[in-house]
Design an enzyme around this catalytic site. Structure first.
Site, short mmCIF file in Angstrom:
data_model
loop_
_atom_site.label_atom_id
_atom_site.label_comp_id
_atom_site.label_asym_id
_atom_site.label_seq_id
_atom_site.Cartn_x
_atom_site.Cartn_y
_atom_site.Cartn_z
N LYS A 157 0.90 -1.16 0.00
CA LYS A 157 0.00 0.00 0.00
C LYS A 157 0.94 1.22 0.00
CE LYS A 157 -2.11 3.58 1.96
NZ LYS A 157 -1.85 4.35 0.75
N GLU A 231 9.18 2.33 10.89
CA GLU A 231 10.29 3.25 10.64
C GLU A 231 9.65 4.63 10.45
OE1 GLU A 231 12.47 5.71 9.43
OE2 GLU A 231 12.58 4.74 7.47
N CYS A 265 14.00 10.88 6.17
CA CYS A 265 13.84 10.66 7.61
C CYS A 265 15.17 10.73 8.34
CB CYS A 265 13.13 9.33 7.87
SG CYS A 265 13.82 7.96 6.95
N GLU A 362 9.85 17.41 13.67
CA GLU A 362 10.58 17.10 12.45
C GLU A 362 10.21 18.16 11.40
OE1 GLU A 362 9.39 13.39 10.50
OE2 GLU A 362 11.36 13.32 9.55
P1 NDP Z 1 2.25 9.61 6.06
O1 NDP Z 1 2.82 8.91 7.22
O2 NDP Z 1 0.91 10.20 6.18
O3 NDP Z 1 2.23 8.59 4.81
C1 NDP Z 1 3.06 7.43 4.72
C2 NDP Z 1 2.20 6.23 4.34
O4 NDP Z 1 1.30 5.92 5.41
C3 NDP Z 1 1.32 6.47 3.11
O5 NDP Z 1 1.22 5.27 2.39
C4 NDP Z 1 -0.02 6.84 3.72
O6 NDP Z 1 -1.09 6.61 2.86
C5 NDP Z 1 -0.05 5.94 4.93
N1 NDP Z 1 -0.88 6.41 6.04
C6 NDP Z 1 -1.02 7.67 6.49
N2 NDP Z 1 -1.83 7.71 7.56
C7 NDP Z 1 -2.21 6.44 7.81
C8 NDP Z 1 -3.06 5.84 8.79
N3 NDP Z 1 -3.66 6.55 9.73
N4 NDP Z 1 -3.24 4.51 8.72
C9 NDP Z 1 -2.63 3.78 7.79
N5 NDP Z 1 -1.83 4.29 6.83
C10 NDP Z 1 -1.59 5.61 6.85
O7 NDP Z 1 3.28 10.69 5.57
P2 NDP Z 1 2.95 12.06 4.80
O8 NDP Z 1 3.22 11.81 3.40
O9 NDP Z 1 1.63 12.60 5.12
O10 NDP Z 1 4.04 12.99 5.47
C11 NDP Z 1 3.78 13.60 6.72
C12 NDP Z 1 5.01 13.59 7.57
O11 NDP Z 1 5.43 12.26 7.83
C13 NDP Z 1 6.23 14.23 6.96
O12 NDP Z 1 6.19 15.62 7.08
C14 NDP Z 1 7.32 13.56 7.74
O13 NDP Z 1 7.44 14.20 8.97
C15 NDP Z 1 6.83 12.17 7.94
N6 NDP Z 1 7.34 11.21 6.95
C16 NDP Z 1 8.39 10.44 7.28
C17 NDP Z 1 8.90 9.57 6.35
C18 NDP Z 1 10.05 8.72 6.67
O14 NDP Z 1 10.81 8.40 5.77
N7 NDP Z 1 10.19 8.27 7.90
C19 NDP Z 1 8.36 9.45 5.01
C20 NDP Z 1 7.21 10.28 4.77
C21 NDP Z 1 6.75 11.13 5.73
P3 NDP Z 1 -1.73 7.81 1.98
O15 NDP Z 1 -0.64 8.34 1.10
O16 NDP Z 1 -2.81 7.14 1.22
O17 NDP Z 1 -2.22 8.83 2.96
#
Ligand code: NDP
Length: 457
Positions: A157, A231, A265, A362
Site C-alpha cells: 500500500k 520506521e 527521515c 521534524e
Molecule cells: P504519512 O505517514 O501520512 O504517509 C506514509 C504512508 O502511510 C502512506 O502510504 C499513507 O497513505 C499511509 N498512512 C497515512 N496515515 C495512515 C493511517 N492513519 N493509517 C494507515 N496508513 C496511513 O506521511 P505524509 O506523506 O503525510 O508525510 C507527513 C510527515 O510524515 C512528513 O512531514 C514527515 O514528517 C513524515 N514522513 C516520514 C517519512 C520517513 O521516511 N520516515 C516518510 C514520509 C513522511 P496515503 O498516502 O494514502 O495517505
C-alpha cells in the site's frame, strides 16, 4: 488523499486512479496468500535468480524509472537515478547473502539435553507494506528484497501520490520471474489499512512514514495481533565539536539537509555546534545553503527541486513562520517563492528556543536549525532533546569523544565524521518515537521470519 500523480514542479494533475473495490482487494489478498504457499517451497537459489533478474531490469530501465519518480514526487533526476542503482545493489546483496542469513543455526545440543537442536528461519506469509513517497522505490525495496528472499509475499500500500511507481514495482517483480502475487500493489487509501490488517491472510505489517501513521497502524496491528516494524520520522542531530574538519562538516551538513529536497527521515535537521567553532561553521554552512540552486528537478544544474506535496510545503512554511514570530532569526532562505510548483528555498534558522515548533518537531523540507552549545554535555542534551531517535551525526577527530558520542547519542545509528545513510550490510531503524524493529542486514530479513526452535531428542 486522491490516488493520483501530480507533478510537484508544476502542480499539474497528470493521472488519477480509482481505489480498488472490496472485491478487487479481496482477490488481491487471495493471490498473495496463494503465492505464499508456492514461494515458500521454492529454493533460496531460485528466489535469488529472480531477485538478480529484478536488479538487471532496474539497471536497464534506470532512466525511465528515475523520470517517473521525479515526475511523481519532485526529487532531482540525478537523485532518482542514484536511487534506482541503490535498489539494484540491494537486490544483488540479498540474492548473494540470503542463503547464509537463513541457514539453520545449531545450538549446544548437550546443554539442552537433545541429540540435535537448532534454530530455523521460516517466512511468515503475506506482509502488508505501507510505504511513503520520499524514496518511492528504495523504501519498498528495502522491505521487499529481504522479505521475498525469505519466502514471504508482499502487499504494497504505497503513498497515494506515487501510484505509477507502485504499479511499476509490481510489474518489476513479475517480469523478473517471481510468481503472480509475490508482490501486489493495492491501490487503496489509508482508511483501508485497518481492514487489510484484520484479514487473517495478512500476517504482519511494516510502515515507513509519519509518527501519526505509526500510532494508527500499531494500534490496529495490536488489535489483530500482527507483528509490526515501524520506521517513522526523525529530527536528527548533527553535532560539530572544535576538533572537526569544518569545511567538510559544513559541506556534508548542506548535502544532508537538502538531499531529496530536504525530505529524508535520516537527514540531519538540527545542527548543534560548539561555541568555539560556531561562527566559523555557521558562515560556511549558510554560504553553502544559500548557493544551492532551486528549480526544475529534471535540470542537471538543479540541487533542490520542489517539495512533494502542497500540504508538505505549507507545513514547513508554518514551522518557519512560527519560529520567526517567536523571535528566531532567518540567516538565509525562508518563505514560499511565487509561481507554480511547491518550491521552498534552503533555509537556515538560528536563535531557536524550546517553545518554538522547530525545536522539537521534524521539519520535512530544506530547513536547518542551528544551535550553539558550550560543552560536550550540553551538545548531548540538545541532541537527545526531542522525542525522536533515528540517526545521529557527530563531527570530532578526538577518539575519546567519538567513543562517548557512540554511547551517549540516543538513536538507532550514530555516524561519526560522515553522513547518516543506509547500507544493506547494516541494520537500519530507530528508537523512541522514531519507531521499532530493524530493516536491512540479516536482522531486517529475520523481522518477518518465524524464528523456530527445533529440538530433537
Ligand atoms: P504519512 O505517514 O501520512 O504517509 C506514509 C504512508 O502511510 C502512506 O502510504 C499513507 O497513505 C499511509 N498512512 C497515512 N496515515 C495512515 C493511517 N492513519 N493509517 C494507515 N496508513 C496511513 O506521511 P505524509 O506523506 O503525510 O508525510 C507527513 C510527515 O510524515 C512528513 O512531514 C514527515 O514528517 C513524515 N514522513 C516520514 C517519512 C520517513 O521516511 N520516515 C516518510 C514520509 C513522511 P496515503 O498516502 O494514502 O495517505
Amino acid at each position: 488523499m486522491p490516488i493520483a500523480t501530480t507533478n510537484p514542479a508544476t502542480g499539474q494533475v497528470l493521472k488519477t486512479y480509482d481505489p480498488m473495490s472490496d472485491e478487487q482487494l479481496d482477490a488481491a489478498l487471495g493471490r498473495a496468500d496463494l503465492a505464499f504457499r508456492d514461494l515458500r517451497r521454492t529454493s533460496i537459489a531460485q528466489r535469488g535468480r529472480w531477485l538478480s533478474a529484478a536488479a538487471d531490469l532496474l539497471d536497464a530501465e534506470r532512466d525511465d524509472t528515475a523520470r517517473l519518480m521525479t515526475t511523481e514526487m519532485g526529487k532531482t533526476y540525478a537523485a532518482a537515478r542514484a536511487e534506482v542503482t541503490k535498489c539494484a545493489a540491494a537486490c544483488r546483496f540479498y540474492a548473494a547473502h540470503a542463503e547464509r542469513m537463513l541457514a539453520d543455526e545449531p545450538a549446544d545440543a548437550r546443554a539442552v539435553k537433545a541429540r540435535r537442536a537448532f534454530v530455523r528461519y521460516q517466512p511468515l506469509g503475506p506482509v502488508l507494506a505501507v510505504m511513503p513517497w520520499n524514496f518511492p522505490l528504495w523504501q519498498v525495496m528495502r522491505f521487499a528484497a529481504p522479505a521475498l528472499m525469505a519466502g514471504n509475499t508482499g502487499l504494497l500500500k504505497h503513498a497515494s501520490n506515487v501510484p505509477q511507481t507502485a504499479l511499476y514495482l509490481e510489474d518489476l517483480f513479475r517480469r523478473a520471474g517471481f510468481p503472480e502475487g509475490a508482490l501486489t500493489t493495492l491501490l487503496v487509501g489509508s482508511e483501508a489499512v485497518d481492514r487489510i490488517l484484520a484479514d487473517p491472510r495478512v500476517r504482519a505489517a511494516t510502515l515507513t512514514g509519519s509518527e501519526g501513521a505509526g500510532r494508527s497502524i500499531a494500534a490496529s496491528a495490536g488489535r489483530h495481533l500482527k507483528k509490526t516494524v515501524l520506521e517513522l520520522g526523525g529530527s536528527d542531530p548533527f553535532v560539530v565539536m572544535p576538533s572537526a574538519d569544518l569545511d567538510r562538516a559544513a559541506e556534508v551538513a548542506t548535502t544532508a539537509r537538502c538531499q531529496n529536497n530536504g525530505q529524508s527521515c535520516i537527514a540531519a535537521k538540527r545542527f548543534i555546534v560548539h561555541a568555539d567553532v560556531y561562527d566559523a561553521f555557521a558562515e560556511r554552512f549558510v554560504a553553502n545553503m544559500a548557493a544551492l540552486r532551486v528549480g526544475d528537478p529534471m535540470d542537471a544544474a538543479t540541487d533542490v527541486g520542489p517539495l512533494a506535496t502542497e500540504r508538505g510545503r505549507g507545513e514547513v512554511d508554518e514551522q518557519v513562520r512560527d519560529a520567526v514570530d517567536r523571535g528566531a532569526t532567518v540567516r538565509c532562505g525562508g518563505g514560499r517563492p511565487a509561481g507554480d510548483g511547491w518550491f521552498y528555498p534552503p533555509t537556515v534558522v538560528t536563535d531557536l528556543r524550546p517553545e518554538m515548533r522547530m525545536w522539537s518537531e521534524e521539519v520535512f523540507g530544506p530547513v536547518a536549525g542551528l544551535f550553539r552549545v558550550s560543552s560536550y554535555d550540553e551538545a548531548v542534551e540538545v541532541a537527545n532533546g526531542t522525542a525522536y531517535g533515528l540517526g545521529a551525526n557527530a563531527w570530532t577527530t578526538d577518539p575519546a569523544e567519538q567513543e562517548r558520542f557512540a554511547d551517549d547519542l540516543d538513536a538507532g545509528s550514530v555516524f561519526v565524521n560522515g553522513m547518516t545513510t543506509s547500507f544493506p550490510e547494516l541494520p537500519f531503524g530507530g528508537v523512541r518515537n522514531s519507531g521499532y524493529g530493524r530493516e536491512l542486514s540479516a536482522l531486517g530479513m529475520r523481522e518477518f521470519c518465524n524464528t523456530k526452535t527445533v529440538w530433537v531428542g
